[in-house]
Design an enzyme around this catalytic site. Structure first.
Site, PDB file in Angstrom:
ATOM      1  N   GLY A   1      -4.720 -28.009  -7.025  1.00 27.29           N
ATOM      2  CA  GLY A   1      -5.607 -26.965  -7.534  1.00 27.29           C
ATOM      3  C   GLY A   1      -6.627 -26.900  -6.411  1.00 27.29           C
ATOM      4  O   GLY A   1      -7.452 -25.838  -6.806  1.00 27.29           O
TER       5      GLY A   1
ATOM      6  N   CYS B   1      10.498   0.026  -2.116  1.00 25.10           N
ATOM      7  CA  CYS B   1      10.534   1.072  -3.090  1.00 25.10           C
ATOM      8  C   CYS B   1       9.823   0.957  -4.285  1.00 25.10           C
ATOM      9  O   CYS B   1      10.349   0.929  -5.495  1.00 25.10           O
ATOM     10  CB  CYS B   1      12.155   1.320  -3.078  1.00 25.10           C
ATOM     11  SG  CYS B   1      12.365   2.902  -3.994  1.00 25.10           S
ATOM     12  N   GLU B   2       8.648   0.594  -4.382  1.00 25.85           N
ATOM     13  CA  GLU B   2       7.710   0.634  -5.616  1.00 25.85           C
ATOM     14  C   GLU B   2       6.467   0.782  -5.112  1.00 25.85           C
ATOM     15  O   GLU B   2       5.842   0.542  -4.047  1.00 25.85           O
ATOM     16  CB  GLU B   2       7.795  -0.867  -6.177  1.00 25.85           C
ATOM     17  CG  GLU B   2       9.243  -1.374  -6.677  1.00 25.85           C
ATOM     18  CD  GLU B   2       9.051  -2.485  -7.708  1.00 25.85           C
ATOM     19  OE1 GLU B   2       8.034  -2.678  -8.360  1.00 25.85           O
ATOM     20  OE2 GLU B   2       9.919  -3.286  -7.708  1.00 25.85           O
TER      21      GLU B   2
ATOM     22  N   ARG C   1       1.873 -12.519  -2.986  1.00 31.29           N
ATOM     23  CA  ARG C   1       0.627 -12.719  -4.067  1.00 31.29           C
ATOM     24  C   ARG C   1      -0.125 -11.532  -4.538  1.00 31.29           C
ATOM     25  O   ARG C   1      -0.801 -11.475  -5.533  1.00 31.29           O
ATOM     26  CB  ARG C   1      -0.369 -13.694  -3.142  1.00 31.29           C
ATOM     27  CG  ARG C   1       0.523 -15.070  -2.886  1.00 31.29           C
ATOM     28  CD  ARG C   1      -0.473 -16.078  -2.310  1.00 31.29           C
ATOM     29  NE  ARG C   1      -1.374 -16.808  -3.054  1.00 31.29           N
ATOM     30  CZ  ARG C   1      -2.517 -16.148  -3.408  1.00 31.29           C
ATOM     31  NH1 ARG C   1      -3.289 -15.521  -2.609  1.00 31.29           N
ATOM     32  NH2 ARG C   1      -3.345 -16.843  -4.161  1.00 31.29           N
TER      33      ARG C   1
ATOM     34  N   TYR D   1      -0.788 -11.346  -8.264  1.00 37.69           N
ATOM     35  CA  TYR D   1      -1.956 -11.969  -9.137  1.00 37.69           C
ATOM     36  C   TYR D   1      -3.218 -11.242  -8.702  1.00 37.69           C
ATOM     37  O   TYR D   1      -4.307 -11.250  -8.791  1.00 37.69           O
ATOM     38  CB  TYR D   1      -2.245 -13.347  -8.465  1.00 37.69           C
ATOM     39  CG  TYR D   1      -1.251 -14.065  -8.372  1.00 37.69           C
ATOM     40  CD1 TYR D   1      -0.662 -14.662  -9.557  1.00 37.69           C
ATOM     41  CD2 TYR D   1      -0.588 -14.700  -7.298  1.00 37.69           C
ATOM     42  CE1 TYR D   1       0.578 -15.505  -9.556  1.00 37.69           C
ATOM     43  CE2 TYR D   1       0.677 -15.525  -7.128  1.00 37.69           C
ATOM     44  CZ  TYR D   1       1.139 -15.981  -8.225  1.00 37.69           C
ATOM     45  OH  TYR D   1       2.311 -16.732  -8.240  1.00 37.69           O
TER      46      TYR D   1
ATOM     47  N   GLU E   1      -2.527 -33.727  -5.717  1.00 35.95           N
ATOM     48  CA  GLU E   1      -1.330 -33.063  -5.593  1.00 35.95           C
ATOM     49  C   GLU E   1      -1.586 -31.568  -4.910  1.00 35.95           C
ATOM     50  O   GLU E   1      -1.277 -30.536  -5.509  1.00 35.95           O
ATOM     51  CB  GLU E   1      -0.553 -32.603  -6.777  1.00 35.95           C
ATOM     52  CG  GLU E   1       0.438 -34.016  -7.411  1.00 35.95           C
ATOM     53  CD  GLU E   1       0.902 -33.357  -8.763  1.00 35.95           C
ATOM     54  OE1 GLU E   1       0.846 -32.205  -9.203  1.00 35.95           O
ATOM     55  OE2 GLU E   1       1.220 -34.309  -9.228  1.00 35.95           O
ATOM     56  N   PRO E   2      -2.511 -31.735  -3.884  1.00 36.76           N
ATOM     57  CA  PRO E   2      -2.571 -30.509  -3.288  1.00 36.76           C
ATOM     58  C   PRO E   2      -1.478 -29.681  -2.525  1.00 36.76           C
ATOM     59  O   PRO E   2      -0.685 -30.071  -1.800  1.00 36.76           O
ATOM     60  CB  PRO E   2      -3.610 -30.902  -2.085  1.00 36.76           C
ATOM     61  CG  PRO E   2      -3.177 -32.250  -1.910  1.00 36.76           C
ATOM     62  CD  PRO E   2      -2.622 -32.765  -2.945  1.00 36.76           C
ATOM     63  N   GLY E   3      -1.516 -28.383  -2.578  1.00 38.03           N
ATOM     64  CA  GLY E   3      -0.407 -27.621  -2.082  1.00 38.03           C
ATOM     65  C   GLY E   3      -1.307 -26.539  -1.150  1.00 38.03           C
ATOM     66  O   GLY E   3      -1.104 -26.644  -0.167  1.00 38.03           O
ATOM     67  N   ARG E   4      -1.946 -25.679  -1.986  1.00 39.28           N
ATOM     68  CA  ARG E   4      -2.594 -24.584  -1.451  1.00 39.28           C
ATOM     69  C   ARG E   4      -3.552 -25.197  -0.034  1.00 39.28           C
ATOM     70  O   ARG E   4      -3.718 -24.589   1.164  1.00 39.28           O
ATOM     71  CB  ARG E   4      -3.364 -23.762  -2.309  1.00 39.28           C
ATOM     72  CG  ARG E   4      -3.904 -22.493  -1.710  1.00 39.28           C
ATOM     73  CD  ARG E   4      -5.052 -21.802  -2.526  1.00 39.28           C
ATOM     74  NE  ARG E   4      -4.475 -21.983  -3.909  1.00 39.28           N
ATOM     75  CZ  ARG E   4      -3.688 -20.746  -4.562  1.00 39.28           C
ATOM     76  NH1 ARG E   4      -3.607 -19.612  -3.475  1.00 39.28           N
ATOM     77  NH2 ARG E   4      -3.322 -20.853  -5.718  1.00 39.28           N
TER      78      ARG E   4
END
Ligand code: LLP
Length: 418
Positions: free
Chosen positions: A228, A344-345, A310, A314, A271-274
């Site tokens: 996190g 196409c949105e 992203r 978010y 548990e770092p990801g980002r």
């Protein structure tokens, strides 16, 4: 105001965005090896405590070359699926360096990990029972929900009442009963309360709660505090990085104290990801059109949400750098623009109402801090090709680390496809 993070960090080494796009096509993910290695070291050294390991959270970016570097830097890993286990092993991680943190997984998936010698963490009493029925006498870990969570968006809060994750912390007796019933060996407990905090306090509070729970279990081999750790996505507005030093010392104090009281041999993990991969990655894209509609200046690019999800998922902010060919973009006369992709949105917006130098057709845009949850969340929506990935190596040279999809790839999974 510093508009060019990539200049300060010599991000592109011996080359530049225009050359890279020319050689590898657009859009393109570009990673910088020096920054990646530095972030690995930040996390490996984060807690000055002998029994501490950082487990890289593979979901943030599963590129094989990045994983190899992360392993070389001494990190271990968490996996969320057999697919992540598969690439981690290919990158050279040993089974004992991987923790499989399953969520609502089949017994086949659990057994895939067990048979490889990888520890499985289950995150409900029902999954603990399934595990026990098939592995009586086996080793298992459980994911605890400490009762509260954090995150930059409600969809990434993974602790507390409004989440599907973890076993409620008041069900300790039920965990113990199942462990006993199936003669299991509880080797670890883990938690992850959510993604992206910029101050240490909530994380520290969650560790206190986890340690209280851990004291109820004897003989644990590890206690995993989760990830996190945030990064400053608004660098151009002066946002500062997470202050790791004091934070790490505060955590170390808690851990050392717990270990000396209850279990000196226990291993602590994060548990770092980002944090590990976000800042080493930039997404490059090309401007193909301009348009004014309803008073909004649209800049039309190939940066659809199939490439970077992203902002759409978010409402996430990524700083944008503008690269004009052979000249420096002029920030003294900015204009307000909304940067959109080619999907196409109408929601296909990568950056709303930004103040940027004049952007013309043929300019290249750099989307900063795109190394985490960028490529790993990309898709082929609209049958768009996922981009290539390139590494700027330590000596400044660049190399391809994943090829771009091809049109042939669009047929590959059909029974009649080639
Ligand atoms: N451990 C577990 C069990 C997780 O579920 C996660 C992330 C992590 C560790 C790593 O969290 P980090 O250090 O990266 O915050 N796609 C979202 C983030 C989703 C995070 C999911 N779980 C985003 O782009 O912001």
């Amino acid at each position: 105001m510093d508009h060019y993070y990539t200049k300060k960090t010599n991000f592109y080494g011996n080359t530049d965005p225009h050359e890279l796009i020319e050689q590898y096509g657009s859009p393109l993910y570009v990673y910088n090896e020096n920054i990646l290695r530095q972030r690995c070291r930040d996390m490996a050294d984060f807690i000055p405590c002998a029994n501490y390991t950082a487990n890289y959270s593979t979901k943030a970016n599963a590129n094989l070359e990045l994983l190899r570097i992360i392993r070389e830097e001494g990190l271990h890993a968490d996996a969320m699926s057999p697919g992540e286990i598969y690439v981690l092993l290919a990158a050279g991680f040993l089974p004992e360096q991987i923790l499989y943190i399953g969520n609502n997984v089949s017994i086949e998936e659990m057994m895939y990990a067990v048979n490889l010698g990888i520890t499985v963490s289950v995150d409900s009493l029902s999954q603990l029972e399934t595990f026990g029925r098939h592995n009586p006498g086996g080793n298992v870990a459980v994911r605890i929900n400490p009762g509260f969570g954090i995150g930059h968006h409600e969809n990434v809060v993974t602790g507390g009442k409004k989440t599907k994750f973890g076993i409620n912390c008041n069900r300790i007796n039920d965990i113990k009963a199942l462990i006993k019933e199936y003669d299991l060996n509880l080797v670890g407990i883990n938690q992850h309360i959510g993604s992206l905090f910029m101050e240490g306090e909530p994380y520290i509070q969650s560790i206190r709660m986890l340690l209280d729970i851990a004291a109820h279990f004897e003989g644990l081999r590890f206690i995993d505090m989760g990830g996190g750790f945030g990064i400053p996505y608004q660098k151009q507005l002066g946002e500062k990085p997470l202050e790791l030093e004091l934070f790490g010392r505060q955590v170390a104090e808690l851990l050392n104290d717990w270990a000396s009281r209850y279990n000196p041999g226990v291993q602590f993990m994060s548990e770092p990801g980002r944090y590990v991969v976000a800042e080493c990655g930039v997404l490059l894209g090309t401007v193909h059109a301009r348009k004014e509609n309803g008073g909004i200046n649209y800049v039309g690019t190939d940066l659809g949400f199939n490439v970077l999800a992203r902002p759409v998922m978010y409402d996430a902010w990524h700083d944008i750098e503008v690269y004009q060919k052979n000249k420096q973009a002029d920030y003294s006369k900015p204009e307000t623009v909304t940067i959109v992709g080619n999907i196409c949105e109408s929601g296909d917006i990568i950056a709303h109402s930004r103040q940027l130098p004049h952007i013309g057709i043929g300019d290249i845009l750099g989307v900063m801090d795109a190394g985490a949850y960028g490529y790993s969340m990309s898709s082929n929506y609209n049958n768009r090709l996922r981009p290539a990935e390139v590494m700027i190596q330590r000596d400044g040279t660049h190399k391809l680390i994943r090829r771009r999809d091809t049109l042939e790839d669009m047929l590959r999974t059909f029974p009649s496809g080639e």
